[in-house]
Design an enzyme around this catalytic site. Structure first.
Site, PDB file in Angstrom:
ATOM      1  N   ASP A 174      -8.002  24.637  -7.652  1.00 27.82           N
ATOM      2  CA  ASP A 174      -7.335  23.564  -8.399  1.00 27.82           C
ATOM      3  C   ASP A 174      -7.742  23.663  -9.877  1.00 27.82           C
ATOM      4  O   ASP A 174      -8.587  24.469 -10.256  1.00 27.82           O
ATOM      5  CB  ASP A 174      -7.692  22.188  -7.829  1.00 27.82           C
ATOM      6  CG  ASP A 174      -9.182  21.853  -7.988  1.00 27.82           C
ATOM      7  OD1 ASP A 174     -10.011  22.703  -7.621  1.00 27.82           O
ATOM      8  OD2 ASP A 174      -9.517  20.762  -8.489  1.00 27.82           O
ATOM      9  N   HIS A 492      -6.330  30.524  -1.591  1.00 28.48           N
ATOM     10  CA  HIS A 492      -5.903  29.214  -2.097  1.00 28.48           C
ATOM     11  C   HIS A 492      -6.363  29.104  -3.555  1.00 28.48           C
ATOM     12  O   HIS A 492      -7.466  28.627  -3.853  1.00 28.48           O
ATOM     13  CB  HIS A 492      -6.533  28.100  -1.235  1.00 28.48           C
ATOM     14  CG  HIS A 492      -6.113  26.710  -1.620  1.00 28.48           C
ATOM     15  ND1 HIS A 492      -5.089  26.033  -0.994  1.00 28.48           N
ATOM     16  CD2 HIS A 492      -6.584  25.863  -2.565  1.00 28.48           C
ATOM     17  CE1 HIS A 492      -4.960  24.831  -1.536  1.00 28.48           C
ATOM     18  NE2 HIS A 492      -5.855  24.709  -2.497  1.00 28.48           N
ATOM     19  N   ASP A 538      -6.797  33.825   6.392  1.00 27.60           N
ATOM     20  CA  ASP A 538      -6.288  34.212   5.077  1.00 27.60           C
ATOM     21  C   ASP A 538      -4.891  33.639   4.898  1.00 27.60           C
ATOM     22  O   ASP A 538      -3.896  34.343   5.004  1.00 27.60           O
ATOM     23  CB  ASP A 538      -6.275  35.745   4.947  1.00 27.60           C
ATOM     24  CG  ASP A 538      -5.736  36.184   3.582  1.00 27.60           C
ATOM     25  OD1 ASP A 538      -5.734  35.341   2.648  1.00 27.60           O
ATOM     26  OD2 ASP A 538      -5.319  37.347   3.455  1.00 27.60           O
ATOM     27  N   GLU A 547     -10.132  28.762   0.050  1.00 24.75           N
ATOM     28  CA  GLU A 547     -10.119  28.456  -1.384  1.00 24.75           C
ATOM     29  C   GLU A 547     -11.261  29.229  -2.060  1.00 24.75           C
ATOM     30  O   GLU A 547     -12.126  29.786  -1.384  1.00 24.75           O
ATOM     31  CB  GLU A 547     -10.304  26.945  -1.622  1.00 24.75           C
ATOM     32  CG  GLU A 547     -10.182  26.564  -3.102  1.00 24.75           C
ATOM     33  CD  GLU A 547      -9.952  25.081  -3.373  1.00 24.75           C
ATOM     34  OE1 GLU A 547      -9.914  24.282  -2.423  1.00 24.75           O
ATOM     35  OE2 GLU A 547      -9.807  24.730  -4.563  1.00 24.75           O
TER      36      GLU A 547
HETATM   37  O1  9MR Z   1     -17.277  22.680  -1.968  1.00 24.47           O
HETATM   38  C1  9MR Z   1     -16.902  21.364  -1.614  1.00 24.47           C
HETATM   39  C2  9MR Z   1     -17.289  21.124  -0.169  1.00 24.47           C
HETATM   40  O2  9MR Z   1     -18.684  21.198  -0.016  1.00 24.47           O
HETATM   41  C3  9MR Z   1     -16.772  19.773   0.284  1.00 24.47           C
HETATM   42  O3  9MR Z   1     -17.002  19.633   1.673  1.00 24.47           O
HETATM   43  C4  9MR Z   1     -15.279  19.658  -0.014  1.00 24.47           C
HETATM   44  C5  9MR Z   1     -14.689  18.311   0.376  1.00 24.47           C
HETATM   45  O4  9MR Z   1     -15.211  17.283  -0.389  1.00 24.47           O
HETATM   46  O5  9MR Z   1     -15.036  19.866  -1.390  1.00 24.47           O
HETATM   47  C6  9MR Z   1     -15.421  21.160  -1.820  1.00 24.47           C
HETATM   48  O6  9MR Z   1     -15.169  21.272  -3.179  1.00 24.47           O
HETATM   49  C7  9MR Z   1     -13.818  21.303  -3.598  1.00 24.47           C
HETATM   50  C8  9MR Z   1     -13.665  20.227  -4.664  1.00 24.47           C
HETATM   51  O7  9MR Z   1     -13.808  18.967  -4.073  1.00 24.47           O
HETATM   52  C9  9MR Z   1     -12.373  20.328  -5.444  1.00 24.47           C
HETATM   53  N1  9MR Z   1     -12.150  21.649  -5.962  1.00 24.47           N
HETATM   54  C10 9MR Z   1     -12.178  22.658  -4.905  1.00 24.47           C
HETATM   55  C11 9MR Z   1     -13.529  22.665  -4.229  1.00 24.47           C
HETATM   56  C12 9MR Z   1     -13.651  23.814  -3.222  1.00 24.47           C
HETATM   57  O8  9MR Z   1     -12.846  23.654  -2.097  1.00 24.47           O
END
Ligand code: 9MR
Ligand code: ZN
Length: 567
Positions: A174, A492, A538, A547
């Site tokens: 994102d 992602h 994937d 992601e």
């Molecule tokens: O890395 C984060 C993971 O530990 C959490 O469980 C998750 C849900 O809150 O969020 C991950 O971080 C994401 C972030 O919130 C937004 N940008 C993408 C991050 C990676 O997926």
């Protein structure tokens, strides 16, 4: 007849291929260092394996498989390990088993980790926000600038109007920018440079600053620091939590994302991470740019001032998305580790007794090391930096205690790895969102453990963690885009999905298996009984396993850069 013969030949090859993939033969698809440990893993019950020359098929090494585990909880399979450490000749190889299964090709040479290191570090340039990526530096991934508009103060800041919020790296797939995740990422990258400056000195990555006499890793981190300065409120030193729109954008290029961006209220976790990262920067950049270094130190001290004035966590209970906001939360109800890390770095950079005392009183002593760092837990960054610093007034008794605690912790990681069918250092329960980052952070810890104790099993276990993300895993793939024969194609990652180029941006690490199955794609494919290490796909929709994120790429840079250069 000729075409029919041709058809039959293709059929036989296809059949062989599908038989070959029934059982997997897992190798590090980047390759192996000539003089270090080398393992191949398989789910195949074969009793022996052959390392063959990839071009001629000639057998270069024959070895026996030993059973590594039977039906272990992470893989759900019996696994077998083959040791070919004594094959030290440079070359391109494959492993075939006595049951005719075979692996992807791989290389043995001194520079097998060069690409993964350089690409994983370069990937931060591809995450840059607020500047155009030029064809000269980005090749086919060149793109326009983005997110140059001011960010509107969200209600949670108690302010109205807007502020500058340009620069820095997009967090992940994102386009948000989150101070907490920036902090741990900067901390990991700066620690790599501080501990091993000669391994991280390259200045020819082809980023805009290459060739300026400052190592590219520091130039790249500085791009993030320049954005972080903007996130600090000059009035009280507190740091705003994040800059994101209210919702994630669609899969569009960053330049097309013109939604209103908000800056969210201050938090003590963000402020602690900021203070620590800036304090590290103050001493590390002082050799290159004293004015910049002192600006970092002032910012760090001001952030500490905010923490001192707010001894309880802000906001109460930790950050939560306010009503109407759905971007990343990085919610963490405990800010004691962020404060500890800040105190450690401020002590190392200033030598001041106040910070030393705060650290000594709060570091946990004999029980200091109990977990590995992650975005929500930065204790180890502070502990390890304290342990490795050379301040003469640091407490040597305390350092001795910390070192014993650390050694015990490293031993526990080695034990987990040796009980695992693929020598992975995380427990089955730890295959959660971002598990590949956890695996690599353990490798970071073990590398520091090896540096401090000289125990070769720490070095070897760290190397096995890199092997895991590069192919020795139940998906039989490299989890890093553009590295290895089989790697993610549908990551992602908004730019990769919308730039019209089939190959994703290179050097990006997928989050990895998530047994919690936090997205609909994973839920549609797997169940509670799927072995945790297999809960990955994937698929662009699988944000919980596929992601990418800056905080997972940072330990990849650390570990691949460490193994890339001889000590
Ligand atoms: O890395 C984060 C993971 O530990 C959490 O469980 C998750 C849900 O809150 O969020 C991950 O971080 C994401 C972030 O919130 C937004 N940008 C993408 C991050 C990676 O997926
Ligand atoms: Zn941007």
């Amino acid at each position: 007849m000729k075409s029919r013969g041709h058809f039959v030949a293709i059929l036989i090859v296809a059949l062989q291929f599908s038989v070959a993939r029934a059982q997997i033969v897992m190798v590090n698809q980047a390759g192996y260092l000539p003089d270090q440990q080398k393992f191949v893993y398989s789910t195949d019950r074969a009793d022996s394996f052959f390392v063959i020359d990839a071009a001629s098929g000639a057998i270069r090494y024959k070895g026996a498989f030993t059973r590594a585990s039977s039906n272990d909880a992470a893989t759900g399979s019996a696994t077998y390990a083959g040791d070919f450490t004594s094959l030290e000749s440079d070359g391109r190889y494959r492993v075939a088993t006595s049951l005719s299964d075979s692996s992807y090709p791989f290389t043995i040479s001194d520079n097998v980790f060069q690409d993964v290191y350089r690409e994983s570090l370069k990937s931060f340039y591809f995450q840059r926000c607020g500047m155009a990526l030029t064809p000269q530096h980005a090749g086919v991934y060149a793109r326009g600038t983005c997110h140059t508009n001011d960010a509107t103060f969200h209600l949670s800041t108690g302010k109205t109007g807007s502020m500058k919020a340009t620069g820095g790296w997009h967090d992940a797939g994102d386009y948000g920018k989150y101070v907490v995740n920036a902090g741990v990422t900067v901390g990991t990258l700066l620690m790599a440079y501080e501990l091993f400056p000669s391994k991280f000195k390259c200045d020819d990555l082809n980023i805009p600053e290459s060739g300026n006499g400052v190592p590219d890793i520091l130039d790249e981190v500085r791009y993030e620091l320049d954005w972080l300065f903007e996130m600090q409120d000059p009035l009280d030193g507190g740091v705003y939590f994040k800059v994101t729109p209210a919702n994630f954008s669609g899969f569009i290029m960053p330049s097309q994302d013109t939604s209103t961006r908000y800056v969210y209220g201050k938090s003590t976790t963000a402020t602690g991470d900021f203070a620590a990262a800036m304090a590290m920067a103050a001493r590390i950049y002082s050799r290159f740019d004293t004015a910049f270094a002192s600006r970092c130190l002032h910012a760090a001290l001001a952030a500490w001032g905010y923490l001192s004035a707010n001894s309880k966590i802000v906001p109460a209970g930790g950050f939560h998305n306010p009503e109407g906001t759905r971007t990343g939360e990085y919610g963490d109800p405990n800010d004691s580790d962020e404060r500890l890390w800040a105190a450690a770095e401020l002590y190392i950079s200033t030598g001041s007794d106040n910070f030393n005392t705060y650290f000594a009183d709060n570091c946990g002593g004999r029980d200091a090391f109990a977990s590995t760092m992650a975005w929500r837990n930065v204790r180890d960054l502070g502990l390890l930096d304290y342990l490795t610093c050379d301040r003469t007034n640091s407490d040597s008794t305390l350092k001795g205690t910390l070192l014993r605690s650390f050694d015990t912790y490293c031993e526990s990681l080695v034990r987990i790895a040796s009980n695992d069918g693929l020598n992975v250092s995380i427990l089955p329960s730890q295959y959660v969102w971002g598990s590949n980052g956890e695996v690599l952070n353990n490798a970071v810890v073990l590398i520091v453990g090896y540096t401090l104790t000289g125990k070769k099993e720490y070095y070897n276990t760290a190397l096995e963690q890199l092997n895991y993300v590069l192919g020795c895993n139940m998906k039989d793939m490299s989890y890093i885009t553009g590295v290895g024969t089989a790697s993610p194609m549908h990551i992602h990652h908004r730019p990769s999905a919308s730039d019209g180029i089939a190959e994703p941006v290179p050097g990006l690490l997928a989050g990895g298996p998530d047994r919690g199955r936090y997205d609909a794609v994973l839920r549609s494919m797997y169940t509670d009984s799927t072995p945790p290490a297999k809960c990955y796909v994937d698929n662009q929709g699988s944000y919980a396993s596929n992601e990418i994120a800056i905080n997972w790429n940072a330990p990849l840079v650390f570990v691949s850069g460490y193994f890339n250069e001889a000590p």
